[in-house]
Every structure is written in C-alpha cells, then in structure tokens.
Write a protein that holds these residues in place. Sequence first.
Motif, PDB file in Angstrom:
ATOM      1  N   ARG A 102       0.821  -1.216   0.000  1.00 12.76           N
ATOM      2  CA  ARG A 102       0.000   0.000   0.000  1.00 12.76           C
ATOM      3  C   ARG A 102       0.858   1.270   0.000  1.00 12.76           C
ATOM      4  O   ARG A 102       0.332   2.385   0.044  1.00 12.76           O
ATOM      5  N   GLY A 103       2.171   1.112  -0.003  1.00 11.84           N
ATOM      6  CA  GLY A 103       3.064   2.273   0.023  1.00 11.84           C
ATOM      7  C   GLY A 103       3.297   2.828   1.400  1.00 11.84           C
ATOM      8  O   GLY A 103       3.774   3.969   1.545  1.00 11.84           O
ATOM      9  N   GLU A 104       3.010   2.049   2.452  1.00 11.31           N
ATOM     10  CA  GLU A 104       3.195   2.496   3.832  1.00 11.31           C
ATOM     11  C   GLU A 104       4.438   1.845   4.441  1.00 11.31           C
ATOM     12  O   GLU A 104       5.118   1.048   3.787  1.00 11.31           O
ATOM     13  N   GLN A 105       4.725   2.202   5.684  1.00 12.87           N
ATOM     14  CA  GLN A 105       5.941   1.728   6.346  1.00 12.87           C
ATOM     15  C   GLN A 105       5.599   0.792   7.502  1.00 12.87           C
ATOM     16  O   GLN A 105       4.534   0.905   8.114  1.00 12.87           O
ATOM     17  N   VAL A 106       6.559  -0.126   7.794  1.00 12.87           N
ATOM     18  CA  VAL A 106       6.389  -1.121   8.851  1.00 12.87           C
ATOM     19  C   VAL A 106       7.549  -0.998   9.826  1.00 12.87           C
ATOM     20  O   VAL A 106       8.709  -0.829   9.411  1.00 12.87           O
ATOM     21  N   LEU A 107       7.253  -1.081  11.118  1.00  9.78           N
ATOM     22  CA  LEU A 107       8.296  -1.111  12.152  1.00  9.78           C
ATOM     23  C   LEU A 107       8.218  -2.452  12.865  1.00  9.78           C
ATOM     24  O   LEU A 107       7.156  -2.838  13.365  1.00  9.78           O
ATOM     25  N   VAL A 108       9.341  -3.175  12.881  1.00 12.49           N
ATOM     26  CA  VAL A 108       9.432  -4.467  13.555  1.00 12.49           C
ATOM     27  C   VAL A 108      10.352  -4.309  14.755  1.00 12.49           C
ATOM     28  O   VAL A 108      11.512  -3.902  14.605  1.00 12.49           O
ATOM     29  N   PHE A 109       9.838  -4.623  15.944  1.00 12.84           N
ATOM     30  CA  PHE A 109      10.612  -4.472  17.185  1.00 12.84           C
ATOM     31  C   PHE A 109      11.093  -5.824  17.679  1.00 12.84           C
ATOM     32  O   PHE A 109      10.295  -6.749  17.903  1.00 12.84           O
ATOM     33  N   ILE A 110      12.420  -5.958  17.836  1.00 17.32           N
ATOM     34  CA  ILE A 110      13.038  -7.161  18.396  1.00 17.32           C
ATOM     35  C   ILE A 110      14.087  -6.690  19.394  1.00 17.32           C
ATOM     36  O   ILE A 110      15.041  -6.006  19.003  1.00 17.32           O
ATOM     37  N   ASN A 111      13.942  -7.028  20.637  1.00 19.13           N
ATOM     38  CA  ASN A 111      14.833  -6.481  21.656  1.00 19.13           C
ATOM     39  C   ASN A 111      16.083  -7.351  21.861  1.00 19.13           C
ATOM     40  O   ASN A 111      16.535  -7.535  22.981  1.00 19.13           O
ATOM     41  N   ARG A 112      16.607  -7.895  20.787  1.00 23.60           N
ATOM     42  CA  ARG A 112      17.863  -8.670  20.837  1.00 23.60           C
ATOM     43  C   ARG A 112      18.667  -8.346  19.586  1.00 23.60           C
ATOM     44  O   ARG A 112      18.187  -8.557  18.466  1.00 23.60           O
ATOM     45  N   ARG A 113      19.878  -7.844  19.783  1.00 25.99           N
ATOM     46  CA  ARG A 113      20.716  -7.592  18.615  1.00 25.99           C
ATOM     47  C   ARG A 113      21.568  -8.813  18.309  1.00 25.99           C
ATOM     48  O   ARG A 113      21.637  -9.758  19.095  1.00 25.99           O
ATOM     49  N   GLY A 114      22.247  -8.777  17.177  1.00 23.75           N
ATOM     50  CA  GLY A 114      23.017  -9.930  16.732  1.00 23.75           C
ATOM     51  C   GLY A 114      22.160 -10.884  15.910  1.00 23.75           C
ATOM     52  O   GLY A 114      20.986 -10.633  15.639  1.00 23.75           O
ATOM     53  N   PHE A 115      22.782 -12.004  15.493  1.00 26.34           N
ATOM     54  CA  PHE A 115      22.059 -12.991  14.690  1.00 26.34           C
ATOM     55  C   PHE A 115      21.271 -13.945  15.577  1.00 26.34           C
ATOM     56  O   PHE A 115      20.128 -14.280  15.299  1.00 26.34           O
ATOM     57  N   ALA A 116      21.899 -14.407  16.670  1.00 23.61           N
ATOM     58  CA  ALA A 116      21.232 -15.326  17.590  1.00 23.61           C
ATOM     59  C   ALA A 116      21.838 -15.155  18.967  1.00 23.61           C
ATOM     60  O   ALA A 116      23.038 -14.932  19.106  1.00 23.61           O
ATOM     61  N   PRO A 117      21.028 -15.268  20.037  1.00 27.80           N
ATOM     62  CA  PRO A 117      21.542 -15.048  21.395  1.00 27.80           C
ATOM     63  C   PRO A 117      22.377 -16.192  21.947  1.00 27.80           C
ATOM     64  O   PRO A 117      22.951 -16.059  23.026  1.00 27.80           O
ATOM     65  N   ALA A 118      22.451 -17.340  21.240  1.00 32.06           N
ATOM     66  CA  ALA A 118      23.248 -18.460  21.752  1.00 32.06           C
ATOM     67  C   ALA A 118      23.655 -19.364  20.600  1.00 32.06           C
ATOM     68  O   ALA A 118      22.971 -19.445  19.570  1.00 32.06           O
ATOM     69  N   LEU A 119      24.802 -20.060  20.797  1.00 29.85           N
ATOM     70  CA  LEU A 119      25.299 -21.059  19.848  1.00 29.85           C
ATOM     71  C   LEU A 119      25.423 -22.381  20.589  1.00 29.85           C
ATOM     72  O   LEU A 119      26.021 -22.427  21.673  1.00 29.85           O
ATOM     73  N   ASN A 120      24.879 -23.463  19.996  1.00 30.78           N
ATOM     74  CA  ASN A 120      24.723 -24.718  20.724  1.00 30.78           C
ATOM     75  C   ASN A 120      25.180 -25.890  19.854  1.00 30.78           C
ATOM     76  O   ASN A 120      25.010 -25.887  18.633  1.00 30.78           O
ATOM     77  N   CYS A 121      25.766 -26.907  20.508  1.00 32.93           N
ATOM     78  CA  CYS A 121      26.095 -28.157  19.822  1.00 32.93           C
ATOM     79  C   CYS A 121      24.946 -29.144  20.022  1.00 32.93           C
ATOM     80  O   CYS A 121      24.597 -29.467  21.168  1.00 32.93           O
ATOM     81  N   ASP A 122      24.378 -29.640  18.924  1.00 34.23           N
ATOM     82  CA  ASP A 122      23.240 -30.554  19.007  1.00 34.23           C
ATOM     83  C   ASP A 122      23.632 -31.925  19.534  1.00 34.23           C
ATOM     84  O   ASP A 122      22.780 -32.659  20.058  1.00 34.23           O
ATOM     85  N   ASP A 123      24.926 -32.286  19.438  1.00 31.11           N
ATOM     86  CA  ASP A 123      25.342 -33.634  19.825  1.00 31.11           C
ATOM     87  C   ASP A 123      25.700 -33.739  21.309  1.00 31.11           C
ATOM     88  O   ASP A 123      25.271 -34.679  21.990  1.00 31.11           O
ATOM     89  N   CYS A 124      26.491 -32.807  21.833  1.00 30.14           N
ATOM     90  CA  CYS A 124      26.933 -32.926  23.234  1.00 30.14           C
ATOM     91  C   CYS A 124      26.323 -31.875  24.154  1.00 30.14           C
ATOM     92  O   CYS A 124      26.521 -31.930  25.366  1.00 30.14           O
ATOM     93  N   GLY A 125      25.609 -30.892  23.601  1.00 25.89           N
ATOM     94  CA  GLY A 125      24.966 -29.885  24.436  1.00 25.89           C
ATOM     95  C   GLY A 125      25.828 -28.690  24.794  1.00 25.89           C
ATOM     96  O   GLY A 125      25.399 -27.834  25.566  1.00 25.89           O
ATOM     97  N   TRP A 126      27.042 -28.626  24.234  1.00 18.98           N
ATOM     98  CA  TRP A 126      27.924 -27.476  24.523  1.00 18.98           C
ATOM     99  C   TRP A 126      27.236 -26.171  24.120  1.00 18.98           C
ATOM    100  O   TRP A 126      26.548 -26.098  23.103  1.00 18.98           O
ATOM    101  N   ILE A 127      27.399 -25.137  24.947  1.00 24.23           N
ATOM    102  CA  ILE A 127      26.892 -23.792  24.635  1.00 24.23           C
ATOM    103  C   ILE A 127      28.047 -22.810  24.753  1.00 24.23           C
ATOM    104  O   ILE A 127      28.871 -22.905  25.685  1.00 24.23           O
ATOM    105  N   ALA A 128      28.129 -21.886  23.826  1.00 22.40           N
ATOM    106  CA  ALA A 128      29.204 -20.884  23.839  1.00 22.40           C
ATOM    107  C   ALA A 128      28.943 -19.875  24.950  1.00 22.40           C
ATOM    108  O   ALA A 128      28.079 -19.009  24.819  1.00 22.40           O
ATOM    109  N   ASP A 129      29.674 -20.020  26.054  1.00 22.39           N
ATOM    110  CA  ASP A 129      29.534 -19.118  27.201  1.00 22.39           C
ATOM    111  C   ASP A 129      30.664 -18.097  27.210  1.00 22.39           C
ATOM    112  O   ASP A 129      31.763 -18.349  26.711  1.00 22.39           O
ATOM    113  N   CYS A 130      30.396 -16.951  27.834  1.00 19.30           N
ATOM    114  CA  CYS A 130      31.453 -15.958  28.030  1.00 19.30           C
ATOM    115  C   CYS A 130      32.363 -16.436  29.153  1.00 19.30           C
ATOM    116  O   CYS A 130      31.872 -16.810  30.232  1.00 19.30           O
TER     117      CYS A 130
END
Length: 741
Positions: free
Chosen positions: A426-454
């Motif tokens: 329609r020629g209008e604008q959309v605002l999408v709000f997501i309160n998390r920056r980056g691509f994903a908040p966590a990285l995980n191994c499906d086989d052993c359950g490892w999570i990338a921690d700081c």
Amino acid sequence: MQQTVPKTVQQGVILRLAVPVPLRRLFDYLPPEGLNPAELKPGQRLWVPFAGRKLVAVLVKVVLESPQAQLKPAQELIDSKALFDSGARKLLNWIADYYQAPVGEVYAAALPAALRKGKPADHWAEQWLQLTTEGKGLPESALARAPKQQALLQQLLRAGQQSRTYLKTQGHTPAVIRALQERQLVEWVSGPTVPPPMPAAEATPPPQLNSEQQQVLAAVDCSCFSATLLEGTTGSGKTEVYLRLMERVLAEGRQALLLVPEIGLTPQTLRRIAARFPEHSIAALHSGLAEGERAQSWLAASEGQADIVIGTRSAIMTPLPRLGVVLVDEEHDASFKQQDGVRYSARDLAVVLARNSDVPVLLGSATPSLETLHNALNGRYQHLRMRQRAGDARPPQIHVVPTLREPLEEGFSPQVLRHIGETLARGEQVLVFINRRGFAPALNCDDCGWIADCPHCSSKLTMHRRQRQLRCHHCDYRRPLVDTCPQCHSRSISALGGGTERSEELLARRFADYPVIRVDRDTTTSKQALDRLLAPARDGEPCLLLGTQMLAKGHHLPRVTLVVIQDADGGLFSADFRAPERTGQLLEQVAGRAGRGSLSGRVLVQSRFPEHPLLQMLLEKGYGTFARQLLRDRAVAQLPPTHAMALVRAECEEPAWAEEFLHNARLFMQSLVPPSPQLQYLGPVPALLERKSGRYRFYVQVTAQNRAQLQPLLARVCAWAESNKNRRLRWAVDMDAQELS
C-alpha cells in the motif's frame, strides 16, 4: 569520663577541597605559594598533591581553621573564575549526601572530561568582535562603497559584540573583518564561551494548540517551583508543550534545560528546537560529542551564554545561572539512572534542581515510572494528562498473535508476514521491534549440548554472523565464530533464537523490493548514524524499519502504519521485580509508533502466553490501569516506590571475599538498627548477572518505610566500609537502586 575535644592546630586561610578520590570527605590544603588568597573563590579548580599523585580538585569553601597539624599547599590555581556557582555547589553537595557518594567524585562527575583533566577553561574562551571608539562614531552609511564591510559595521552598531562563531555562521569572511581592523574600526576581545554552532535550520512557525495542550500550559506557572507529571499518550504533542514552555522562559531572558534519555534522540530534538528558536543559542551535552565540543558547550551553559541546554543525564549537574524551567522527556526511562560511579537519578535530581532554583519541572511520559506516578497520585506532583493525539492521528488498533504452536519462520508467524507484505504494497511503512541484537543469542552443539559461554560473565555469547564473531554484550569479549564444537568436534552447531541480524536476513529476502533499515547498537556506532539511518523513513517511502528499543521512543514517523512486536513475553517472567513495569512501558512505547499521521495504525503483538493476566490488562485496559495494579502489588510486597530501598553492593574476583564483606556489613547495620517491620534486610544474594568482567557481584538489600530511616544507617555503613583494606574488592551504596543485575 569527659571526652577530649581535639584542638584546632592550623589557622589562617585554609582551602577545603573536593578531591576526586573514593573517600567521603573534604580535604584541607594551604593556598598555593605566592598566590594572593583574595583570588580564591569557591567553585574554582586547583592542582593538588595527593598520595604521590597530582589531581584536579574543586574549592568548596574557604575556612580559617583546620584540625590537622600539617597541611600541604595546593600546587596551582587553574581557573581565574569559579566554574561552579553557589547553586551548583548546593546541588552537588546534596548529591553526595543523599547518594552516599564521595564528594570529590561527585564534583569530578559534574565536569566534562577535558575540564576534569585540568584543561584551562580559558582555552575555550570565545573571541568577540566589537567596534573601536572610532568605529562607534561612524554613521551606518559610512562604508557605502564597501557593502560587505558596511553590513558588518551595521550589525555591530545594532548588536554590539558578536562572537567569532556567530560571525562565521552569518557569512562574514576573515577578509572583511581584516579590512575593518586595518581601518581601526573593529577589534577582537576575549569573552564568554559560546556553544558550538548548531546545523542550520529553517525557522518554522508553531502549530495550533489543541485544547488539552492549552490546559497543560495554563496549569504550569513559570514564576515558582512546581513538579508536574505530564502523562500524555504517544503522539499527543508533549514536545510542543516543552517548546511553548521554553518560549515562555526565553522571553524572560532565562535558560531552559531539556533532558532526553539517549543521544539517539538528540539530533532530531536539536533540529526541531533550532528550527523553532533560530535566534537563540543552543548547547548539546551528551557522550557522543568530542571532548572539546562538550567542554565548550558546558562552559557556554555554565556562563549563561547558552539559552537552551539539551542533554542526557549528566547535563543535570551543569551550572545554569539563569535557569527558568527543567523539562524531562521520557522520564520513565531507566537510562536516567547512573549504574556505576556516582549512582544518581537525573530524573529525581531534576526535581531537586528545580526546587533549589524555584522554577517548574515537567516530567513527561506516555508511560510514567511507578515512582513518578506514585508521587502524582499522592498529591506531591501535579498530575496533568493528554489523551488526544495531535492533529488527525488516532490510537492504533492492537491485536495479539498467539505463537505457542504456530509454525514460525525465523520467529515470525505467517499471519504477521502477510500483514507486513500488504502494508508495504500500500506504500506504507512497517516497524518491527526485536529487543535482541546480533544474529542469535546463543550457539549450541546438538550432539553434546555445549553452549558458547562468556569466560568472564555469567552469560552466553551472542552470535554475530556478518562479522563472524561471538560477542558478550556485557563485557565485550569477542572470539571468532566456530564451525565445529570445541568439546566433541561435531559439526552439528545450531544458532538458538533470533536477533535483529537474523530477522533482517529473512525480511530482506521476503520483501526484496523494499529497503530494510536495521537500527541497533551495531549499526549506530558512528556519530549521527541513527539520524542518517532514519532519513529514508522520514522521506515517506515504503520501507521496513527493524530494531531494538532505540526505535521505541521519541521518533515521529507518520508513514508507519504497522508495528510488529516479535516477542512480548520476555519481561513477564523475570526475577527482577521491575521487569513487568519495563515490559509494559516498552510495549506501549513501541505500539505508539504506529498511526502517528493521518493514516490509521495497527499493532501486532506476538506472544506464546497471550492469556497472561498482566499482558491482557495492558492490552485491554491500557498502561494506566496496568501501572496502578503494579503499584498495589509493590505495596503488598513492601517494595519501591511505596517503600524506600538501597543496595549495598560488593564485587570481587574471589566470590567468598565479596560475600564475607557483605555478611559483615549486614551484621554491622543490624547492630545499629535491628530488623523490624519498618526496616528489613535481605542478603547477601548474588546479582541477577552474578559474574561480569571476571568479578562476582553480590548485594544486601535494605528496605525501609521511608528514606529518613535509611540515610543515617547508610552513612554509618559507608564509614565502616571505608576501613576495608582489601584493594581487590569494590563496594558501593546504591540508593534508590533501579537494577538488581
């Protein structure tokens, strides 16, 4: 046995100085050698020796006696005149007393970095052009054959002195000025600092006020102190009320102070104010300025040369000799509370400053903080409301989109994606709000359950795929993105959850014909970046705005007709008792971006728990009913704002040391004031983010029926804690704490 009173052993002119060290007292020095004591005035800076260092201190008072036997002389006077007037010193001393902060650190925090380092204020003194005696005797038409010289001569005859900065903005070239100097008609003199020039803005006439705006302006008396909550729905024209109050005090020759929560809001606010008041000088004060710019603006404000001062929280400590009104925009915003160093609340200090200066303070918000709302409901503050959107704008329609068992595409339901496409078409604008920056908040191994921690914080590393990095958003630790699990070497690595980067990729792919503008901390690192990013949206072309809470406040984008809130549930299940309040404020503020022009707006709220009672109350009955229910809940739990609260914090690389320190602190406080229904203790308990930057963090919570019960107790525990000899342990008192993390 009669107590012996120590005799005063040093007499004469004694300087009582605020030295920037973590000790809650002033220090006595002798005047610098060879300096006439008559040159010394409270508010000046001096270089002083302290524990083998050379520090910049501020003279608070001159006394004639000191209890100390041996006093060192200060080394050098930095300023020829005081930087802090009596009103500013009164406020800073109040901050030190109320927030239990070291007075020297309070004075240091009030100074811009360049002045804190000892740079002479005269470095930024402005050069002013004025007529000589011969020039004053000339008629206006004396230089008719040199029209550019005549124009400058006429300007100086009318206005008197003009600053070099202003002359440059008016197009008067150095060649023209030199020509007048050679004729001995003009001369340069040093004078007060002026703020850096604002971007040129075309003057705009004020819009017509609606009846609600007129009623608010009629209720605010600029001749005396009053504290007012302006509760105005998003788009109701609160900014126009601020501008009219500025206009009122500027006409009386006084200054206006406007506090905004983030530097991202400053450029658009500056543009609007500069367009409304092109003849007045404006000073901006925020962390995005270079050191020199900030010092120049601060000095111009403190010398009374800036008519309007706009800044973030630290601007509240700037001396303003002819203050006429204090305005706080988005007063509910948590960024007004300093979370380290001197832990003050700029919103609360705005009320203290206004009371000290006998001027009005206006606290504006569509979603008032519970503290401010509590004061308004109890009659401490005047409570004014604006429910009508300005112009033809109407409140948006809000719809909840359940997502618990829905097939989602990168976090978006099919229904939401369909509405986005229809809105753009329609020629209008959309605002999408997501309160998390980056691509994903966590990285995980499906086989052993490892999570990338700081390795330094109690948090997970956020995946930033575009930069091929894992980052901690608390301590900024970074490491390269891994393709195999470091624990079991599997290649089954999954990105869990979504952030702005991931959503940007999906939306750019699904709606390739329209620009996707991502607004978060990663895309706004440079100066004026936010302003540039939002420029296409202000032009009105169809586009998709995607971002974090940087998009949630203050922006007027009349072509945005659809707002999508991807996940409304985050703050409804937090351990922080303030989380529901902040969630409600954020959702209401984001929703308020829709339908601010002549086009109607709609808000789609995705939720896995659409039946949550607080969410239902917020969406069906509005923020006012929601906030009043939270106030009742807080009263039952004996939590702020119905009760006063302070935290005694400690952090250390060795957690046992921090816990032991706080355990002893609690025992000490309990020996002074035992627990009772009127005053209670909790802890030591770990902070919500227990480990940050390699240090473990704990606190003891002290809650009382009123602040008068807390202040003497906190002063005593600070004196006790200063005897702590463990230099690896840090401690602090956080009065009116806003964060448990």
